[in-house]
Design an enzyme around this catalytic site. Structure first.
Site, PDB file in Angstrom:
ATOM      1  N   GLY A  21       0.802  -1.212   0.000  1.00  0.00           N
ATOM      2  CA  GLY A  21       0.000   0.000   0.000  1.00  0.00           C
ATOM      3  C   GLY A  21       0.833   1.259   0.000  1.00  0.00           C
ATOM      4  O   GLY A  21       0.446   2.263  -0.567  1.00  0.00           O
ATOM      5  N   MET A  22       1.995   1.233   0.647  1.00  0.00           N
ATOM      6  CA  MET A  22       2.789   2.452   0.790  1.00  0.00           C
ATOM      7  C   MET A  22       3.868   2.583  -0.265  1.00  0.00           C
ATOM      8  O   MET A  22       4.331   3.683  -0.540  1.00  0.00           O
ATOM      9  CB  MET A  22       3.443   2.493   2.176  1.00  0.00           C
ATOM     10  N   ASP A 141      -0.008  -3.377  12.913  1.00  0.00           N
ATOM     11  CA  ASP A 141      -0.429  -3.967  11.636  1.00  0.00           C
ATOM     12  C   ASP A 141       0.207  -5.339  11.466  1.00  0.00           C
ATOM     13  O   ASP A 141       0.703  -5.678  10.394  1.00  0.00           O
ATOM     14  CB  ASP A 141      -0.048  -3.048  10.477  1.00  0.00           C
TER      15      ASP A 141
END
Length: 793
Positions: A21-22, A141
């Site tokens: 995602g990053m 996470d």
């Protein structure tokens, strides 16, 4: 970035090996050092994303760099560098050759992993989390894709992109004003979903989800929509693992279900407690790899018939993807007035995990203390009662040589057990604050009440007795602690077996207390037996095995077996460096012991280098004024003095005294030790008037703070006499030597080595005054005392 591009003048990007995602992760070469690395780059978001979202993601990326770079543990990915090139943030990490747990499940057609692998992964991740949580860092996470298993079996936690530094109380998990969700739905804790306060126990919940998945093949709530997953975390008790996989040990199932408790308070106290429980569960694993065959489709609980309460706003655009493989979160901003809201409705607590009949709730265990030669302080909680209860149809008596099977636990009011668990936790908290005498009283009282309610051999009763003994030891009541540890070790050996980790902890503490009492000859065989058992059960390089070897090396040194002590400590330091890293506190503690033994072997140059290595590493990790850093610097000063480098030693002690005064105050015993060293080295440089003034002032403060007959006070008093002698003031020196000798005789007895050394000083002073006959007679008395065998010998 184009392939093979050189960034920051040294990192050659070769190929993309992962996307998230990053950002994306590249295989790269560090051309300055000639090593392979992984480089993580923050992806540009493009014109459709506003500056607010970009700013949040860039800050998360910077946070990952800061957090990860501060961590040094075998179970955490090593970060080498961080920077920005052409507007792109990058993070340089070690290149891991292995597969993450998501990939391992995919390779196995999403069948669960073998039991032994599951337990090994659980133990390693718990150990790494215990370390990161001690640093005040919550990952937030944790999921299969963020846990790597390398080719050699090492397990590492990756991706601290949304980690937060804790403040010792708790950290908020509320979403940013941009609405970017923090976490992955299949593995998010109930409090994280609700936007409540998050601490280290949220990571434990996420780990429970991961372990559930790799043990059964699917996460605990594997539904098809966001609402079902979130409500599952919130309201639905997870299905017991053994319904999905019958060959899992009941004890390990209990551990995972405890991790999945709906409220943080009902989960294990911390990851260190969890690791000890997982280690204990190894004793009931079946021999050899598991031959598990999938049991068929996993039933999905029916959705609730009641109207659904409103979910947090950020869940509207959440997609679940495939469990453990792709669970994405939104990057688009949400309106500010729809920031995260708490789930409404009643939270399920009492029914979160089906109750165990006649089994009390688990009690938290104390953390491993950070003292230098101290073994772990707390056993695993009393979770073996259920595992060792006699099943229907089996004989009640155990086979010969096996641990005793506890009698059935009588029915006890749950309220009483809850009250006792709370009081047990309060005792642990008192210990963490250093209030050991009060902690001992609390644990003694709880142990007595648990014995009445549960029986004398129940694991929770023995847990309280262990904590009582530990608190007695740290309160200075070593003789009482020795008796208490002996009782716990004997009972645990009978109930759990002689090689159970809890039994070995109690025996190791027994040896430690024997050492505190100066009974090193008795401590030695206990350490040796515990070490042999730990190597047999846990392996030669398990942290608990290495801690025991460290203590045995210390004991060998106190028995005068210096070469053996040196070799063992050196081996332990090397093993700890491999396991934890060269800058880990445990590694440095053993290096400190190596240096001490080198000094006793008169290898002062080697000792100096080792102490300086320890001091430099501690200064980087803990700060230049931390007590552990200053302790290593003090010992380096002793080495400098022994090597005739008095001027360097003088400057070191001057700086050390100033640092101790800043950190601990002018009257602290450690400050006075530094000042004593300063005075000694003034004398070595022939500055006797200054040395005398320093010695007199230190003696006066020590007499006031420690007492006139304290050993440290007497050492400073002797230094006053030494200075007077070098100044030719022999009559005054004689009076001072006699005062010190008389005090030592009162405190230690007439034949103690320190007393005899003082009488020898007195005789030398008489010689200097021309009183030879008195000097000769005193020399004879000292020689006769030294030839006499010790009392009782």
């Amino acid at each position: 970035m184009a392939e093979t591009r050189l960034i920051h003048g040294r990192y050659r990007l070769l190929e993309v090996i992962g996307r998230g995602g990053m950002g994306e992760v590249w295989r790269a070469t560090d051309e300055s050092l000639g090593r392979r690395v992984a480089v993580k780059c923050l992806k540009p978001l493009g014109p459709r994303h506003d500056d607010g979202v970009a700013g949040v993601l860039r800050e998360r990326f910077r946070r990952e760099a800061r957090v990860a770079a501060a961590l040094q543990h075998r179970g955490v990915t090593v970060v080498h560098d961080f920077g920005e090139a052409d507007g792109t943030l990058f993070l340089v990490m070690e290149l891991l050759e292995g597969r993450n747990l998501s990939q391992l499940l995919g390779d196995n057609a999403h069948h669960p992993l073998p039991v032994h692998d599951v337990v090994d992964i659980a133990e390693q991740v718990a150990d790494a989390l215990a370390y990161t949580h001690r640093q005040g860092i919550v990952h937030r996470d944790l999921k299969p894709a963020n846990i790597m298993r390398l080719a050699d079996g090492t397990v590492k936690i990756c991706d601290f992109g949304i980690a937060r530094l804790g403040d010792g109380i708790g950290v908020s998990s509320r979403l940013t004003s941009t609405g970017i969700a923090m976490g992955t739905p299949h593995y998010m804790s109930p409090e994280q979903i609700s936007g409540g306060e998050v601490d280290h126990r949220s990571d434990l919940y996420s780990l429970g989800c991961v372990l559930y998945e790799i043990a059964t093949g699917a996460p605990p709530f594997d539904q098809d929509d966001t609402w079902a997953i979130l409500v599952g975390h919130r309201d639905t008790p997870p299905e017991p693992l053994r319904k999905r996989r019958a060959d899992l040990p009941p004890l390990f199932e209990r551990i995972v279900l405890d991790l999945l408790a709906k409220t943080p308070e009902a989960r294990p106290a911390d990851a260190g407690d969890l690791r000890r429980r997982i280690t204990g569960s190894r004793a009931v694993l079946p021999p050899g790899p598991s031959g598990y065959v999938p049991l068929g489709p996993i039933p999905v609980p029916a959705a609730p018939a009641v109207p659904a309460p409103r979910l947090p706003a950020w869940t509207r655009s959440m997609t679940i993807g495939r469990a453990s493989v792709r669970a994405t979160l939104p990057h688009a901003a949400l309106p500010r007035d729809e920031a995260a809201t708490a789930l409404t409705g009643h939270w399920t607590t009492a029914t979160a995990v089906p109750p165990r009949p006649q089994t009390p709730p688990l009690t938290p265990a104390s953390p491993v203390p950070g003292t230098f030669h101290t073994p772990p302080s707390a056993p695993a909680p009393g979770v073996l009662a259920a595992a060792t209860a006699t099943p229907p149809g089996l004989p009640a008596a155990p086979p010969p040589g096996s641990p005793a099977v506890p009698a059935p636990v009588p029915a006890v009011e749950p309220e009483l057990l809850g009250v006792l668990a709370g009081r047990h936790g309060a005792g642990l908290s008192l210990g963490r604050l250093g209030r050991w005498a009060e902690a001992a009283d609390v644990h003694r009282s709880v142990a007595a009440e648990r014995e009445r309610a549960l029986g004398p051999d129940h694991p929770d009763t023995l847990n309280s007795r262990y904590e009582h003994a530990f608190a007695l030891s740290r309160a200075g009541r070593s003789a009482d602690a020795l008796r208490a540890f002996g009782h716990v070790a004997e009972s645990r050996a009978r109930v759990l077996g002689p090689d159970h980790p809890d039994t070995l902890r109690a025996r190791q503490e027994t040896a430690y207390v024997l050492g505190r009492l100066g009974r090193h000859a008795e401590a030695h065989p206990v350490y040796a037996e515990v070490l042999a058992a730990r190597e047999r059960v846990m392996g030669a390089e398990h942290p608990d095995t290495l801690r025991c070897r460290h203590n045995l090396a210390f004991t060998l040194g106190r028995l005068g077996r210096l070469e053996e002590s040196y070799r063992m400590a050196y081996e332990v330091a090397a093993a700890r460096a491999r396991l934890f890293g060269p800058g880990h506190p445990d590694t440095l503690a053993t290096l400190y012991e190596v240096a001490h033994t080198l000094g006793r072997l008169d290898r002062w140059a080697d000792a100096l280098g080792t102490y300086q290595q320890v001091a430099d590493a501690r200064a980087r990790a803990l700060g230049p004024d931390h007590p552990d850093t200053l302790a290593a610097r003090y010992e380096a000063g002793i080495c400098l003095g022994r090597l005739g480098r008095g001027r360097e030693a003088l400057e070191l002690y001057r700086a050390l005294a100033a640092a101790r005064t800043r950190a601990q105050g002018p009257d602290d015993p450690e400050t006075l030790r530094a000042r004593h060293g300063l005075g000694v080295n003034l004398g070595r440089l022939g500055r006797w008037e200054e040395a005398l003034a320093e010695a007199r002032e230190v003696t006066a403060i020590r007499a006031r703070v420690l007492g006139p007959d304290h050993p440290d006070t007497l050492v400073s008093g002797r230094e006053v006499a030494v200075c007077l002698g070098w100044l030719g003031r022999w009559s005054e020196a004689l009076d001072r030597y006699r005062q010190v000798a008389a005090a030592r005789e009162r405190a230690f007895g007439p034949d103690h080595p320190d007393t005899l050394a003082s009488r020898n000083d007195e005789a030398q002073c008489l010689e200097q005054l021309g009183r030879h006959a008195e000097a000769v007679e005193l020399y004879r008395r000292v020689a006769a005392s030294r030839r006499r065998p010790p009392a009782g010998g």
